[in-house]
Write a protein that holds these residues in place. Structure first.
Motif, short mmCIF file in Angstrom:
data_model
loop_
_atom_site.label_atom_id
_atom_site.label_comp_id
_atom_site.label_asym_id
_atom_site.label_seq_id
_atom_site.Cartn_x
_atom_site.Cartn_y
_atom_site.Cartn_z
N ILE A 13 48.80 -23.31 15.30
CA ILE A 13 49.33 -23.50 13.95
C ILE A 13 48.90 -22.36 12.99
O ILE A 13 49.58 -22.09 12.02
CB ILE A 13 48.91 -24.89 13.41
N TYR A 14 47.77 -21.69 13.31
CA TYR A 14 47.31 -20.58 12.46
C TYR A 14 47.71 -19.21 13.02
O TYR A 14 47.14 -18.20 12.61
CB TYR A 14 45.79 -20.63 12.27
N ASP A 34 47.25 -25.36 20.42
CA ASP A 34 47.58 -25.56 19.01
C ASP A 34 47.41 -24.22 18.29
O ASP A 34 46.28 -23.80 18.00
CB ASP A 34 46.66 -26.64 18.43
N TYR A 56 39.46 -20.18 6.89
CA TYR A 56 38.18 -20.87 6.76
C TYR A 56 37.04 -19.91 7.09
O TYR A 56 37.19 -19.04 7.94
CB TYR A 56 38.09 -22.03 7.75
N ASN A 58 40.32 -23.77 13.65
CA ASN A 58 39.80 -24.57 12.56
C ASN A 58 38.64 -25.36 13.16
O ASN A 58 38.86 -26.08 14.14
CB ASN A 58 40.91 -25.53 12.08
N SER A 115 53.47 -25.45 8.47
CA SER A 115 52.55 -25.90 7.43
C SER A 115 51.72 -24.75 6.86
O SER A 115 51.59 -24.60 5.65
CB SER A 115 51.60 -26.96 7.98
N LYS A 116 51.15 -23.95 7.74
CA LYS A 116 50.23 -22.91 7.28
C LYS A 116 50.97 -21.58 7.07
O LYS A 116 50.74 -20.90 6.08
CB LYS A 116 49.09 -22.72 8.29
N TYR A 143 38.93 -29.16 15.18
CA TYR A 143 39.75 -29.89 14.21
C TYR A 143 39.62 -31.40 14.47
O TYR A 143 39.64 -31.84 15.62
CB TYR A 143 41.20 -29.42 14.37
N ASN A 151 42.70 -24.30 20.48
CA ASN A 151 43.20 -24.11 19.12
C ASN A 151 42.64 -22.77 18.62
O ASN A 151 41.45 -22.63 18.43
CB ASN A 151 42.73 -25.27 18.21
N GLY A 157 55.16 -32.44 11.56
CA GLY A 157 53.95 -31.62 11.47
C GLY A 157 53.35 -31.38 12.85
O GLY A 157 53.77 -31.99 13.86
N ALA A 158 52.36 -30.49 12.89
CA ALA A 158 51.65 -30.25 14.14
C ALA A 158 50.89 -31.51 14.55
O ALA A 158 50.62 -31.73 15.72
CB ALA A 158 50.69 -29.07 13.99
N THR A 159 50.58 -32.34 13.56
CA THR A 159 49.83 -33.58 13.85
C THR A 159 50.59 -34.46 14.85
O THR A 159 50.02 -34.89 15.85
CB THR A 159 49.60 -34.36 12.54
N ARG A 213 56.10 -31.47 6.37
CA ARG A 213 55.89 -32.13 7.67
C ARG A 213 56.86 -31.62 8.73
O ARG A 213 57.74 -32.34 9.21
CB ARG A 213 55.95 -33.68 7.56
N TYR A 223 41.79 -34.21 17.02
CA TYR A 223 41.95 -34.24 18.48
C TYR A 223 41.23 -35.43 19.13
O TYR A 223 41.82 -36.11 19.96
CB TYR A 223 41.46 -32.94 19.12
C1 LIG Z 1 44.18 -26.93 13.97
C2 LIG Z 1 45.14 -27.78 13.22
N1 LIG Z 1 46.12 -28.39 13.89
C3 LIG Z 1 47.01 -29.16 13.26
C4 LIG Z 1 46.96 -29.34 11.89
C5 LIG Z 1 47.96 -30.25 11.25
O1 LIG Z 1 49.07 -29.55 10.86
P1 LIG Z 1 50.33 -30.26 10.17
O2 LIG Z 1 50.03 -30.34 8.72
O3 LIG Z 1 51.49 -29.38 10.49
O4 LIG Z 1 50.47 -31.62 10.77
C6 LIG Z 1 45.96 -28.72 11.15
C7 LIG Z 1 45.87 -28.94 9.70
O5 LIG Z 1 44.90 -28.68 9.05
C8 LIG Z 1 45.03 -27.92 11.83
O6 LIG Z 1 44.03 -27.32 11.19
#
Ligand SMILES: Cc1ncc(COP(=O)(O)O)c(C=O)c1O
Length: 392
Positions: A203-204, A201, A317, A173, A231-232, A120, A169, A94-96, A240, A123
């Motif tokens: 991810i969106y 980041d 969001y 988010n 993920s998104k 988010y 980001n 995942g991005a996490t 993941r 961080y």
């Molecule tokens: C800005 C941001 N980065 C990373 C993530 C985590 O993404 P992942 O589910 O791919 O770990 C999220 C999930 O909500 C997010 O909003």
């Protein structure tokens, strides 16, 4: 307790804590966690089933399967003009994990990391775990956008801290804002002048509604660490799969951190990823069309109710301001809304002190659910306004 003090000082995120605190009563509509309601595309699921049947069920190379690295390199080139070689792509959990691995690799103890807030929730704890020093930049006064001026001021306010990196980001988010290419170029000038690393980041990125998404690495390739994932864009939060993309030798350093944290992400998930990035290149855009309709629905209804909100340019969001008659915190507001109107949203304070006074509503839910939720919010706000003798 004699356990690690950094871990003792952090908490499970406000998003999850609030979500757990309000429980899961069947009559509450939850617009809380950023989890797409749409299903993972069928062809992607089929690829994973095939992978299991074909015994693709063992360790992969540390960076991920070569086919996946190649597919990601191609996909991000096609979508955003990024020019990472396949070897510059590291597949993460995942991005996490991508954020964690990036920070653990880049930072020495005491290095400063700038973070525009509200942000988010992962961080700040991850910067702490990497023993960095977090420097937040409150973006509230600029419509939740970081500007070159506010960035310069934040940098100059820290004469004794060596500032190593900035986390960007966008789409963001929790606020749904994003940046134009011109705005990013202005930020780039300050960032380059201070020789900062950028952890971007994105991810969106597929959920950008009104303009093309500009990847930061197209403006500042030498020191940008790009984070993205499926993920998104492909409704794959449970699989993941994320990516770090960075030039050599930076990515080779990341590989070591990644190995000792997780070895690799699931091989089955990687098979799904290859399918998503090759035959599913348009999946994200199909999903975006759905989210865009919902954005209009939610924005129109919030406007009609008379609530102040940030019109989202991306992600899924809406950041909504507490009405002026409400005397309390965003946590109290969200708790009352959940208990009395049976609609759950996330208190803005979960995204840092800059988010206080706001709540985040996720529109990754069906139009039917969103319509019912907004009917309930409208009725509740009306009653509350009558009680407070609010005159429009
Ligand atoms: C800005 C941001 N980065 C990373 C993530 C985590 O993404 P992942 O589910 O791919 O770990 C999220 C999930 O909500 C997010 O909003």
């Amino acid at each position: 307790m004699d356990t690690n003090r950094i871990i003792q000082a952090i908490q499970v995120s406000g998003i999850r804590r609030f979500d757990e605190a309000i429980g899961s009563s069947a009559d509450t509509i939850k617009l809380t966690v950023g989890k797409p309601d749409l299903a993972t595309p069928e062809h992607v699921k089929d690829a994973a089933v095939r992978a299991i049947r074909d015994d693709w069920t063992h360790y992969s190379p540390l960076m991920g399967f070569a086919e996946l690295q190649h597919a990601a390199s191609q996909y991000f080139h096609t979508r955003y003009g990024l020019t990472y070689a396949a070897n510059d792509v590291l597949a993460t959990v995942g991005a996490t994990e991508a954020v964690a691995t990036s920070l653990l690799t880049l930072l020495n103890p005491g290095d400063g990391v700038l973070l525009p807030t509200p942000a988010y929730a992962s961080y700040a704890p991850l910067v702490a775990m990497a023993q960095g020093k977090l420097i937040t930049v409150d973006t509230t006064a600029n419509g939740f956008k970081l500007t070159a001026d506010s960035l310069e001021r934040a940098l100059n306010s820290q004469p004794t801290t060596p500032i190593k990196a900035i986390i960007l980001n966008y789409p963001t988010n929790p606020t749904g804002i994003t940046y134009t290419r011109t705005e990013l170029l202005a930020l780039r000038a300050v960032i380059a002048a201070h020789d900062l690393y950028v952890i971007s980041d994105e991810i969106y990125s597929e959920l950008t509604y009104d303009q093309p998404h500009t990847a930061f690495a197209t403006l500042y390739p030498e020191k940008t660490v790009t984070i993205n994932g499926l993920s998104k864009s492909h409704a794959m939060t449970g699989w993941r799969l994320g990516f770090i993309m960075a030039p050599q030798p930076l990515i080779a350093e990341m590989k070591k951190t990644h190995q000792y944290l997780v070895t690799s992400t699931s091989s089955i998930t990687q098979a799904a990823g290859i399918e998503a990035l090759t035959n599913g290149i348009d999946d994200g855009q199909r999903m975006r069309a759905k989210y865009q309709q919902r954005r209009e629905l939610v924005a129109n209804r919030l406007g009609a109710i008379g609530l102040n909100y940030v019109y989202p340019a991306g992600a899924f969001y809406v950041f909504v301001q507490l009405p002026s008659w409400f005397n309390g915190t965003s946590w109290q507001f969200a708790t009352q809304l959940a208990h009395q109107a049976h609609v759950a949203v996330i208190p803005g304070s979960a995204f840092g002190t800059a988010g206080e006074g706001w709540v985040r509503l996720s529109y990754a839910a069906s139009s039917t659910k969103l319509t019912t939720a907004l009917d309930r919010i409208a009725t509740w706000i009306n009653q509350m306004e009558e009680n407070h003798h609010v005159i429009h």
